[in-house]
Design an enzyme around this catalytic site. Structure first.
Site, PDB file in Angstrom:
ATOM      1  N   GLU A   1       0.807  -1.226   0.000  1.00  0.00           N
ATOM      2  CA  GLU A   1       0.000   0.000   0.000  1.00  0.00           C
ATOM      3  C   GLU A   1       0.847   1.285   0.000  1.00  0.00           C
ATOM      4  O   GLU A   1       0.376   2.329   0.441  1.00  0.00           O
ATOM      5  CB  GLU A   1      -0.935   0.011   1.212  1.00  0.00           C
ATOM      6  CG  GLU A   1      -2.001  -1.073   1.152  1.00  0.00           C
ATOM      7  CD  GLU A   1      -3.055  -0.878   2.219  1.00  0.00           C
ATOM      8  OE1 GLU A   1      -4.211  -0.631   1.875  1.00  0.00           O
ATOM      9  OE2 GLU A   1      -2.709  -0.983   3.417  1.00  0.00           O
TER      10      GLU A   1
ATOM     11  N   HIS B   1      -0.504   5.206   7.698  1.00  0.00           N
ATOM     12  CA  HIS B   1      -1.712   4.450   7.349  1.00  0.00           C
ATOM     13  C   HIS B   1      -1.831   3.303   8.339  1.00  0.00           C
ATOM     14  O   HIS B   1      -0.856   2.579   8.577  1.00  0.00           O
ATOM     15  CB  HIS B   1      -1.632   3.916   5.923  1.00  0.00           C
ATOM     16  CG  HIS B   1      -2.701   2.898   5.648  1.00  0.00           C
ATOM     17  ND1 HIS B   1      -4.043   3.218   5.714  1.00  0.00           N
ATOM     18  CD2 HIS B   1      -2.644   1.578   5.366  1.00  0.00           C
ATOM     19  CE1 HIS B   1      -4.752   2.129   5.455  1.00  0.00           C
ATOM     20  NE2 HIS B   1      -3.925   1.124   5.248  1.00  0.00           N
TER      21      HIS B   1
ATOM     22  N   HIS C   1      -4.696   0.465  10.751  1.00  0.00           N
ATOM     23  CA  HIS C   1      -5.981  -0.219  10.920  1.00  0.00           C
ATOM     24  C   HIS C   1      -6.246  -0.359  12.418  1.00  0.00           C
ATOM     25  O   HIS C   1      -6.559  -1.450  12.904  1.00  0.00           O
ATOM     26  CB  HIS C   1      -5.949  -1.603  10.271  1.00  0.00           C
ATOM     27  CG  HIS C   1      -5.238  -1.657   8.947  1.00  0.00           C
ATOM     28  ND1 HIS C   1      -4.177  -2.482   8.688  1.00  0.00           N
ATOM     29  CD2 HIS C   1      -5.446  -0.950   7.803  1.00  0.00           C
ATOM     30  CE1 HIS C   1      -3.759  -2.302   7.439  1.00  0.00           C
ATOM     31  NE2 HIS C   1      -4.498  -1.381   6.872  1.00  0.00           N
TER      32      HIS C   1
ATOM     33  N   HIS D   1     -11.824  -0.528   6.476  1.00  0.00           N
ATOM     34  CA  HIS D   1     -10.393  -0.734   6.262  1.00  0.00           C
ATOM     35  C   HIS D   1      -9.539  -0.103   7.370  1.00  0.00           C
ATOM     36  O   HIS D   1      -8.836  -0.813   8.077  1.00  0.00           O
ATOM     37  CB  HIS D   1     -10.016  -0.152   4.888  1.00  0.00           C
ATOM     38  CG  HIS D   1      -8.576  -0.329   4.517  1.00  0.00           C
ATOM     39  ND1 HIS D   1      -8.120  -0.267   3.223  1.00  0.00           N
ATOM     40  CD2 HIS D   1      -7.459  -0.549   5.265  1.00  0.00           C
ATOM     41  CE1 HIS D   1      -6.810  -0.467   3.189  1.00  0.00           C
ATOM     42  NE2 HIS D   1      -6.385  -0.627   4.416  1.00  0.00           N
TER      43      HIS D   1
END
Ligand SMILES: [Zn+2]
Length: 259
Positions: free
Chosen positions: A78, A97, A99, A167
């Site tokens: 990603e 980024h 989760h 996500h």
């Protein structure tokens, strides 16, 4: 800002471990920093769980999210998230980024996270949502194509955080310490917001409070203080990364010892 690139890379390795230790990153997720002297480059680790990242794992990338020098190691799938945001936002110097468990209920339910306590002001007044399915239909939910990264960057707009449906989240900052601070306080804010619902409807900060407290929380004296706190918590748990070049020096020392 660190004095040298070596210091910056050490700081990035430390940011990986702090964010993992504080429950923002787990086995997945990643954090990057833009090259301070070349805005067309950024630094990001090879594909590795953030709690394990060392300075030697850090690679330099172009904004196309390709390594500057050919790499034989596995890269994060990603990584376009980082390159596309750096392309779209010249003010952004660091990207995370993740989760995180604290934000996932909001990503799943499609409910907004709003600042509900003073330090939470750092997330900004509004956090937009991005749903990969809207534009790209059925995918494996990983953001791997440049067009997916650009779509996410458009949804982020001028905000500091974007929530990704089903996500996770992507957070940006004007520097690594600011980014780490915002990422951790986003998770704390989400936890408090969810828990406050047990007691009644939580009241978000007033717009003026968000502006004033948000600016206060980004002062160098404040982000330095929080960085030191999280750095010492990591060290106390035995999770500090080695210094840049320490592994090589160690190997050289061993070889010399054998002779
Ligand atoms: Zn992801």
């Amino acid at each position: 800002m660190p004095d040298t690139l070596r210091d910056l890379i050490e700081e990035l390795a430390l940011a990986n471990r702090i964010l993992a230790h504080e429950g923002v990153l787990d086995a997945f997720g990643h954090v990057s920093v833009r090259h301070p002297a070349d805005p067309g480059r950024f630094f990001l680790a090879r594909s590795r769980s953030p709690l394990l990242v060392e300075p030697a794992d850090i690679l330099e990338y172009t904004l196309d999210s390709e390594p500057v020098r050919p790499a034989k190691v596995r890269l994060y799938a990603e990584r376009v998230i980082h390159g596309c945001i750096y392309q779209a936002r010249s003010d952004v110097m660091a990207v995370c980024h993740h989760h995180a468990a604290a934000v996932l209920p909001f990503c799943v339910a499609g409910k907004p996270i709003v600042p509900v306590f003073h330090v939470g002001a750092t997330i900004g007044a509004e956090i937009p949502f991005w749903d990969q399915h809207d534009e790209f239909g059925d995918t494996d939910l990983l953001v791997v194509k440049p067009e997916e990264g650009r779509s996410l960057a458009r949804a982020l707009g001028q905000h500091s955080v974007v929530l990704m449906k089903r996500h996770g989240a992507t957070v940006v900052g004007g520097g690594l310490k600011e980014l780490v601070s915002r990422s951790i306080f986003l998770c704390q804010n989400a936890e408090y917001q969810l828990r406050a619902h047990l007691l009644g409807a939580p009241t978000p900060l007033h717009p003026g409070e968000i502006t004033l407290a948000g600016a206060l929380n980004l002062k160098p004296s404040v982000v330095d203080r929080t960085w030191e706190y999280w750095r010492l918590r990591l060290a106390a748990a035995g999770g500090s990364p080695p210094r840049a070049g320490a592994a090589k020096a160690g190997r050289r020392g061993k070889r010399r010892g054998k002779r």
